[in-house]
Design a protein around this motif. Structure first.
Motif, PDB file in Angstrom:
ATOM      1  N   PHE A 117       5.890  -2.645   6.029  1.00 55.66           N
ATOM      2  CA  PHE A 117       6.114  -2.474   4.464  1.00 55.66           C
ATOM      3  C   PHE A 117       5.059  -2.764   3.449  1.00 55.66           C
ATOM      4  CE2 PHE A 117       7.994  -4.061   0.584  1.00 55.66           C
ATOM      5  CZ  PHE A 117       8.861  -3.113   0.266  1.00 55.66           C
ATOM      6  N   TYR A 118       4.250  -3.526   3.972  1.00 56.90           N
ATOM      7  CA  TYR A 118       3.172  -4.115   2.436  1.00 56.90           C
ATOM      8  C   TYR A 118       1.960  -3.520   2.963  1.00 56.90           C
ATOM      9  CZ  TYR A 118       6.530  -7.652   0.979  1.00 56.90           C
ATOM     10  OH  TYR A 118       7.711  -8.321   0.597  1.00 56.90           O
ATOM     11  N   ILE A 119       1.530  -3.520   4.145  1.00 54.46           N
ATOM     12  CA  ILE A 119       0.084  -2.882   4.351  1.00 54.46           C
ATOM     13  C   ILE A 119      -0.188  -1.627   4.107  1.00 54.46           C
ATOM     14  CG2 ILE A 119      -1.931  -2.415   6.103  1.00 54.46           C
ATOM     15  CD1 ILE A 119      -0.916  -5.208   7.330  1.00 54.46           C
ATOM     16  N   PRO A 120       0.711  -0.544   4.450  1.00 59.08           N
ATOM     17  CA  PRO A 120       0.221   1.000   4.098  1.00 59.08           C
ATOM     18  C   PRO A 120       0.112   1.344   2.510  1.00 59.08           C
ATOM     19  CG  PRO A 120       1.931   0.695   5.794  1.00 59.08           C
ATOM     20  CD  PRO A 120       1.777  -0.439   5.435  1.00 59.08           C
ATOM     21  N   PRO A 121       0.972   0.580   1.704  1.00 59.05           N
ATOM     22  CA  PRO A 121       0.661   0.719   0.107  1.00 59.05           C
ATOM     23  C   PRO A 121      -0.572   0.202  -0.382  1.00 59.05           C
ATOM     24  CG  PRO A 121       2.399  -0.461   0.434  1.00 59.05           C
ATOM     25  CD  PRO A 121       2.221   0.154   1.811  1.00 59.05           C
ATOM     26  N   ILE A 122      -1.018  -0.764   0.318  1.00 60.37           N
ATOM     27  CA  ILE A 122      -2.339  -1.427   0.062  1.00 60.37           C
ATOM     28  C   ILE A 122      -3.339  -0.466   0.391  1.00 60.37           C
ATOM     29  CG2 ILE A 122      -3.873  -3.537   0.626  1.00 60.37           C
ATOM     30  CD1 ILE A 122      -1.458  -5.284   0.939  1.00 60.37           C
ATOM     31  N   CYS A 123      -3.574   0.008   1.460  1.00 62.18           N
ATOM     32  CA  CYS A 123      -4.659   0.763   1.866  1.00 62.18           C
ATOM     33  C   CYS A 123      -4.528   1.814   1.013  1.00 62.18           C
ATOM     34  CB  CYS A 123      -4.315   1.116   3.316  1.00 62.18           C
ATOM     35  SG  CYS A 123      -4.549  -0.081   4.526  1.00 62.18           S
ATOM     36  N   ARG A 124      -3.315   2.471   0.367  1.00 62.32           N
ATOM     37  CA  ARG A 124      -3.491   3.611  -0.236  1.00 62.32           C
ATOM     38  C   ARG A 124      -3.855   3.388  -1.751  1.00 62.32           C
ATOM     39  NH1 ARG A 124       1.639   4.528   2.248  1.00 62.32           N
ATOM     40  NH2 ARG A 124       2.848   3.745   0.188  1.00 62.32           N
ATOM     41  N   GLY A 125      -4.139   2.131  -2.201  1.00 65.40           N
ATOM     42  CA  GLY A 125      -4.510   1.513  -3.438  1.00 65.40           C
ATOM     43  C   GLY A 125      -3.255   1.747  -4.363  1.00 65.40           C
ATOM     44  N   GLU A 126      -2.264   1.375  -4.007  1.00 66.73           N
ATOM     45  CA  GLU A 126      -1.042   1.520  -4.727  1.00 66.73           C
ATOM     46  C   GLU A 126      -0.317   0.145  -4.825  1.00 66.73           C
ATOM     47  OE1 GLU A 126       1.576   4.306  -2.619  1.00 66.73           O
ATOM     48  OE2 GLU A 126       0.496   5.941  -3.027  1.00 66.73           O
ATOM     49  N   SER A 127      -0.895  -0.888  -4.263  1.00 62.59           N
ATOM     50  CA  SER A 127      -0.051  -2.233  -4.283  1.00 62.59           C
ATOM     51  C   SER A 127      -1.072  -3.231  -4.775  1.00 62.59           C
ATOM     52  CB  SER A 127       0.593  -2.454  -2.802  1.00 62.59           C
ATOM     53  OG  SER A 127       1.150  -3.720  -2.913  1.00 62.59           O
ATOM     54  N   ALA A 128      -0.888  -4.126  -5.485  1.00 62.83           N
ATOM     55  CA  ALA A 128      -1.767  -5.166  -5.928  1.00 62.83           C
ATOM     56  C   ALA A 128      -0.904  -6.555  -5.643  1.00 62.83           C
ATOM     57  CB  ALA A 128      -2.152  -4.903  -7.290  1.00 62.83           C
ATOM     58  N   PHE A 129      -2.060  -7.478  -5.063  1.00 63.68           N
ATOM     59  CA  PHE A 129      -1.379  -8.767  -4.742  1.00 63.68           C
ATOM     60  C   PHE A 129      -2.362  -9.702  -5.671  1.00 63.68           C
ATOM     61  CE2 PHE A 129       0.810  -6.875  -1.439  1.00 63.68           C
ATOM     62  CZ  PHE A 129       1.548  -7.646  -0.802  1.00 63.68           C
ATOM     63  N   CYS A 130      -1.764 -10.991  -5.827  1.00 60.51           N
ATOM     64  CA  CYS A 130      -2.467 -12.122  -6.383  1.00 60.51           C
ATOM     65  C   CYS A 130      -2.376 -13.195  -5.342  1.00 60.51           C
ATOM     66  CB  CYS A 130      -2.152 -12.343  -7.633  1.00 60.51           C
ATOM     67  SG  CYS A 130      -0.561 -12.870  -7.827  1.00 60.51           S
ATOM     68  N   ILE A 131      -3.194 -14.234  -5.486  1.00 64.88           N
ATOM     69  CA  ILE A 131      -2.917 -15.538  -4.705  1.00 64.88           C
ATOM     70  C   ILE A 131      -2.692 -16.647  -5.415  1.00 64.88           C
ATOM     71  CG2 ILE A 131      -4.240 -16.935  -3.016  1.00 64.88           C
ATOM     72  CD1 ILE A 131      -3.938 -14.011  -2.144  1.00 64.88           C
ATOM     73  N   GLY A 132      -1.617 -17.147  -4.797  1.00 64.75           N
ATOM     74  CA  GLY A 132      -0.960 -18.225  -5.781  1.00 64.75           C
ATOM     75  C   GLY A 132      -1.196 -19.579  -4.866  1.00 64.75           C
ATOM     76  N   MET A 133      -2.440 -20.275  -5.203  1.00 65.81           N
ATOM     77  CA  MET A 133      -2.943 -21.663  -4.620  1.00 65.81           C
ATOM     78  C   MET A 133      -2.877 -22.745  -5.599  1.00 65.81           C
ATOM     79  SD  MET A 133      -5.846 -20.266  -1.772  1.00 65.81           S
ATOM     80  CE  MET A 133      -5.457 -19.120  -0.478  1.00 65.81           C
ATOM     81  N   SER A 134      -3.732 -22.462  -6.515  1.00 59.52           N
ATOM     82  CA  SER A 134      -4.002 -23.545  -7.454  1.00 59.52           C
ATOM     83  C   SER A 134      -2.815 -23.950  -8.289  1.00 59.52           C
ATOM     84  CB  SER A 134      -5.398 -23.374  -8.373  1.00 59.52           C
ATOM     85  OG  SER A 134      -6.556 -23.132  -7.739  1.00 59.52           O
ATOM     86  N   GLU A 135      -2.969 -25.216  -8.754  1.00 56.85           N
ATOM     87  CA  GLU A 135      -1.572 -25.794  -9.640  1.00 56.85           C
ATOM     88  C   GLU A 135      -2.235 -26.532 -10.602  1.00 56.85           C
ATOM     89  OE1 GLU A 135       1.290 -27.638  -7.236  1.00 56.85           O
ATOM     90  OE2 GLU A 135       1.930 -25.614  -6.145  1.00 56.85           O
ATOM     91  N   PRO A 136      -1.530 -26.960 -11.574  1.00 50.88           N
ATOM     92  CA  PRO A 136      -2.233 -27.763 -12.790  1.00 50.88           C
ATOM     93  C   PRO A 136      -2.394 -29.068 -12.230  1.00 50.88           C
ATOM     94  CG  PRO A 136      -0.265 -26.601 -13.697  1.00 50.88           C
ATOM     95  CD  PRO A 136      -0.504 -26.290 -12.088  1.00 50.88           C
TER      96      PRO A 136
END
Length: 385
Positions: A117-136
């Motif tokens: 579901f997630y990897i093919p649209p990433i490879c096409r440049g159609e899907s953007a992700f961010c990383i939720g690590m840091s917290e206040p």
């Protein structure tokens, strides 16, 4: 006793180096009309059309299996592409994190359904992700996260807050490190990662304006966000092992060395046009070149370790700390040089680029882990603490 292994000098294989000519020509043409100050934003800049064009050429997800839309090539091929993106200042922030971290992490730890579901649209440049690590109030102390996902009859209920999340306001998805059992005092135990659709009810993204007047970072709030069972990556409680493997990719690449390279190139063009042969100019250029060459060799050596399936987390922390220190020093050193010259002799475009980099440079040692945390990791790797 030290657990820090010596880095072995490596070279980019010829079959991957050959990519450079084609990628360089494409990117040079793509940014030809962009001023230096805009190109200096490089991997924080967003151009969705450019990302889709790169995806169509097979330059996103180049290391991923063809079965999921990837190129099936080595990590060296990606290194060449990334280096050229930085060299020309291409605005590749739309796909950057998904390509660098999210897709490889889903490939390694995700279910088959998640991969499909997630990897093919990433490879096409159609899907953007961010990383939720840091917290206040946590900084880079990832083990102290308090954002929590609680099991329900249909999946999970997510509540909490993330901060300093790169391009969250531009992305469709976040991979979030959260607590699924215990408390923050339990540290590494009880942490899991989830893929969060940022369009879900209960998600609020608030951009954070930085000194440059732009908003590369965001706060993200989760107010009882309902997640399906399929949002969990891997098994519950495996989040810490997943994150530590992921950070080697985030901290060892050329983006931790070349964030100020557009400014340096603009300065070099300026002093060359002047025919400036002063010893002070030569010393400054030599100092920057020397540090860049050394750090690049270290970065390529880490890429070699990644190619062997290793996870050089401590070594990557060292390169990231040294690299971002240089990235922050370049605007300072060049400012000393430029403002010592006759007023009005420096092109306005060069000054604009300098001002922009000076304003955003403090973030270089925040993203990917703060300097204090990284040095603590290196100290432990050397057996000093």
């Amino acid at each position: 006793m030290s657990t820090l292994a010596p880095l072995v000098i490596a070279a980019i294989p010829a079959e991957d180096e050959v990519l450079r000519t084609e990628v360089s020509a494409f990117l040079q043409a793509a940014v030809a009309d962009r001023p230096a100050w805009e190109r200096a934003k490089t991997w924080s800049g967003v151009d969705r059309d450019l990302s889709r064009q790169m995806g169509a050429r097979g330059w996103i997800g180049v290391t991923l299996p063809p079965a999921y839309g990837g190129g099936g090539r080595s990590v060296y091929a990606r290194y060449v592409i990334v280096e050229e993106c930085l060299n020309w200042g291409a605005p590749v922030g739309w796909h950057w994190i998904a390509d660098r971290q999210s897709a490889p992490m889903i490939l390694r730890f995700g279910t088959e359904a998640q991969k499909q579901f997630y990897i093919p649209p990433i490879c096409r440049g159609e899907s953007a992700f961010c990383i939720g690590m840091s917290e206040p109030n946590s900084g880079s102390d990832l083990a102290s996260v308090r954002t929590r996902a609680t099991r329900t009859d249909t999946g999970w209920l997510l509540s909490g807050q993330k901060i300093w999340t790169t391009n969250a306001d531009q992305c469709q998805h976040m991979i979030a490190l959260v607590r699924t059992s215990g408390t923050a005092e339990d540290r590494h135990r009880g942490l899991s990662q989830f893929i969060v659709d940022l369009s879900l009810p209960g998600v609020e993204v608030r951009p954070i304006q930085d000194l440059s007047g732009e908003s590369h970072f965001s706060e993200v709030f989760f107010d009882d966000v309902e997640l399906p069972d399929g949002a969990l990556i891997g098994a519950e409680g495996e989040g810490w092992a997943q994150v530590t493997a992921e950070l080697a990719f985030e901290r060892s690449g050329p983006e931790r060395i070349f964030s100020s390279i557009i400014l340096f190139d603009a300065w070099l063009d300026f002093v060359r046009a002047l025919g400036d042969q002063r010893s002070s100019t030569q010393r400054l250029a030599g100092r920057i070149f020397t540090e860049l060459a050394t750090l690049r060799a270290m970065s390529v050596a880490l890429t070699d370790q990644l190619a062997q399936g290793k996870s050089p987390v401590v070594e990557a922390a060292l390169v990231k700390d040294l690299g971002t220190t240089l990235e922050q020093n370049i605007p300072l050193w060049l400012a000393d040089d430029l403002f010592a010259r006759d007023p009005g002799s420096v092109p306005s475009s060069l000054l604009h680029t300098l001002v922009m980099l000076t304003r955003i440079a403090p973030s270089f040692s925040l993203r990917g882990g703060t300097r204090e945390i990284l040095r603590g990791m290196v100290a432990r790797g050397l057996g000093l603490r």
